[in-house]
Design a protein around this motif. Sequence first.
Motif, mmCIF file in Angstrom:
data_model
loop_
_atom_site.group_PDB
_atom_site.id
_atom_site.type_symbol
_atom_site.label_atom_id
_atom_site.label_comp_id
_atom_site.label_asym_id
_atom_site.label_seq_id
_atom_site.Cartn_x
_atom_site.Cartn_y
_atom_site.Cartn_z
ATOM 1 N N CYS A 207 17.775 80.117 90.394
ATOM 2 C CA CYS A 207 18.770 79.765 91.414
ATOM 3 C C CYS A 207 18.733 80.677 92.636
ATOM 4 O O CYS A 207 19.269 80.310 93.692
ATOM 5 C CB CYS A 207 20.178 79.800 90.811
ATOM 6 S SG CYS A 207 20.453 78.571 89.512
ATOM 7 N N ILE B 150 17.844 70.315 93.183
ATOM 8 C CA ILE B 150 18.304 70.451 94.577
ATOM 9 C C ILE B 150 17.467 69.573 95.498
ATOM 10 O O ILE B 150 17.998 68.893 96.393
ATOM 11 C CB ILE B 150 18.235 71.931 95.015
ATOM 12 C CG1 ILE B 150 19.255 72.760 94.237
ATOM 13 C CG2 ILE B 150 18.489 72.056 96.522
ATOM 14 C CD1 ILE B 150 19.109 74.254 94.453
ATOM 15 N N THR C 71 15.021 75.796 99.848
ATOM 16 C CA THR C 71 15.495 75.752 98.463
ATOM 17 C C THR C 71 14.860 76.877 97.657
ATOM 18 O O THR C 71 13.799 77.381 98.005
ATOM 19 C CB THR C 71 15.144 74.403 97.812
ATOM 20 O OG1 THR C 71 13.719 74.224 97.847
ATOM 21 C CG2 THR C 71 15.806 73.255 98.548
ATOM 22 N N LEU D 172 12.811 77.133 83.797
ATOM 23 C CA LEU D 172 14.036 77.454 84.535
ATOM 24 C C LEU D 172 13.736 77.979 85.938
ATOM 25 O O LEU D 172 14.612 77.961 86.808
ATOM 26 C CB LEU D 172 14.867 78.479 83.752
ATOM 27 C CG LEU D 172 15.513 77.935 82.475
ATOM 28 C CD1 LEU D 172 16.214 79.047 81.703
ATOM 29 C CD2 LEU D 172 16.496 76.817 82.806
ATOM 30 N N PHE E 248 17.543 81.592 84.205
ATOM 31 C CA PHE E 248 18.287 80.580 84.956
ATOM 32 C C PHE E 248 18.775 81.151 86.293
ATOM 33 O O PHE E 248 18.674 80.490 87.338
ATOM 34 C CB PHE E 248 19.471 80.063 84.143
ATOM 35 C CG PHE E 248 20.314 79.060 84.879
ATOM 36 C CD1 PHE E 248 19.852 77.781 85.099
ATOM 37 C CD2 PHE E 248 21.564 79.411 85.368
ATOM 38 C CE1 PHE E 248 20.617 76.847 85.791
ATOM 39 C CE2 PHE E 248 22.337 78.494 86.063
ATOM 40 C CZ PHE E 248 21.859 77.206 86.266
ATOM 41 N N LYS E 249 19.292 82.373 86.249
ATOM 42 C CA LYS E 249 19.726 83.029 87.483
ATOM 43 C C LYS E 249 18.565 83.157 88.457
ATOM 44 O O LYS E 249 18.710 82.887 89.658
ATOM 45 C CB LYS E 249 20.300 84.417 87.153
ATOM 46 C CG LYS E 249 20.571 85.286 88.374
ATOM 47 C CD LYS E 249 20.941 86.708 87.952
ATOM 48 C CE LYS E 249 21.009 87.633 89.162
ATOM 49 N NZ LYS E 249 21.271 89.050 88.768
ATOM 50 N N PRO F 174 16.068 74.260 88.756
ATOM 51 C CA PRO F 174 17.088 74.197 89.821
ATOM 52 C C PRO F 174 16.533 73.658 91.124
ATOM 53 O O PRO F 174 17.188 72.860 91.817
ATOM 54 C CB PRO F 174 17.548 75.660 89.957
ATOM 55 C CG PRO F 174 17.253 76.266 88.619
ATOM 56 C CD PRO F 174 15.986 75.620 88.168
ATOM 57 N N SER F 175 15.314 74.073 91.471
ATOM 58 C CA SER F 175 14.702 73.594 92.706
ATOM 59 C C SER F 175 14.478 72.093 92.666
ATOM 60 O O SER F 175 14.700 71.382 93.655
ATOM 61 C CB SER F 175 13.377 74.324 92.942
ATOM 62 O OG SER F 175 12.748 73.874 94.120
#
Length: 451
Positions: A20, A95, A302, A87, A16-17, A91-92
Motif C-alpha cells: 500500500c 487501485i 499508484t 501482496l 500488505f502495508k 493493492p496496485s
Amino acid sequence: MTEPTLSFAEALKFWFKLGCISFGGPAGQIAIMHRELVEQKRWISEKRFLHALNYCMLLPGPEAQQLATYIGWLLHRTRGGVAAGALFVLPSLLILIALSWVYVAFGNVPWVAGLLYGIKPAVAALVVQAVHRIGSKTLKKPATAPVLWAIAASSFIAIYAFAVPFPAIVLAAGLIGWLGARWAPGQFTGGSGHGAAKASYGPALIDDDTPTPAHARFSKIRLLQVLAVGALLWLLPMAALVATSGWHGTLAAMGWFFSKAALLTFGGAYAVLPYVYQGAVTQFGWLSGTQMIDGLALGETTPGPLIMVVAFVGFVGGWGKAVLGPDALFLGAALAATVVTWFTFLPSFIFILAGGPLVESTHGKLQFTAPLTAITAAVVGVIASLALFFIAHIAIRSGTSGIFPANIDWAALLLALAAGVALIRYKMGVIRVIVLCALAGWALRVLGWGG
C-alpha cells in the motif's frame, strides 16, 4: 538453522502495508524495504539484503517485487514468498482497476481531461529521467566503453527507425555480451549492482553468518516440483481461456502476449514498454497511443511496480473488446486486467522459488553478468526511443499534423521541461511532480492555453 522467530501473521501485516505504500518506483520501493527490514525491524542483515537484491537484478521482471518475494521466501518458505510477492501487487491491481474504470467512464469530462493533459508531459519527463538514471549507471565514458555506447545507439536506431522487435534487440545484445566476456571483458564491467554493505544495524533475524535455510538450498527434486507447479499454473488458466474464447480470442491473446513480455523486462518497466506498445497498440489494437501514455501516468500515481501499467492495458482492452459482452463491460475489463496481471507476474514467482538456490551462486561471475550489462546498455537506447516518442506525442496539438510552429503545443513542452528539471536536477519526488503537473494542466485548460 533454527526457524525464524517471526510469526507468519506479523510478516503478512508488513507485506500488505508495503503493497500500500510502495510508491516511487523500484528505487523508492527498495529504499522502503531497506529502511523497514534492515534498519528498523532487523529481519535481514545489510549484506544478505544486498545479496538478494543483486540476484534479483539478474532476472527479468520487477526487481523490487522479486526482492520482497525472495525475503518472504527466506523467512517463511514458499508460502512466505507467495504472500510477500502477491501482496506487493494486489493493492496496485485493485487501485488501477478503479482508476481505469474512472478513466474509460469519465475521461472526457473537461476537468478530468485537463488533469490528464498536465500529467502527460510529466510522464515524458519521467521516461527521460529513466534514460538518465539507467544510462548513468550502465554507460561509462565513451572513451572507456565504446562498445556499450554503440549497443545503446544501435538499439535506439533499430527500434525507432526500423521498428525491430524488442525481443530481437534483447537477444542480439545478450549475444554480444556473451561474446564480449571472452574477447573484450573490460568493456562489460559496467555497474549494474548495488555495491557492498556499508553499515551494520545490529544483529538480524537472518544475519550475515546465518546458514542458508534448508528450503533455500538447491535440490533437483524441489526444482522440478516448482517448475511443474509453475507450468500447471500457466497451462490451466491458458487452457481455460482458449477453451472459452479460442486461441485468437482477446483474453487468450493477452495471456500469451504478456507471458512473453514478462520474460523481457530486463532493465525495468520502461524497458519493456516499447514492446508492450508494439503489441497492445500496433499489433492488437487494444488501446491507442494516447491511452497508453494516460495509462503510464495512472501507473506512476499508484503503489506497486510500474509494470502494473499492464493492468490498465488489460482493462482498457477488455472494455473496448467487450470480452464478456456489452452488458458486462466492467466485469470483462476487470477480468482482462486480472488475466494480464497473472501472466505478467507468474514468471517472477517461478524465478525466485525455483531459480533462487541455483542462480544465486553465479552472481559476480563475468560470463553471467556481461550479457546483462550488454542488455542494459541496449535498454538505454530502447527507453530513449520511447522518450522521443512520448515527447513527439505531446508536442503536436490534437487535431493537427506536421511540425509547424502553429501545430506545436508549447505549453505541454514547457511543462515537460519543467518536470524534467524538477526530477533530474532537483530530485523532486515523482508523486509531487505528477500532482503539480496535473494541476498546471487543469489551469492551462481553464485558461484555454492547453493544446
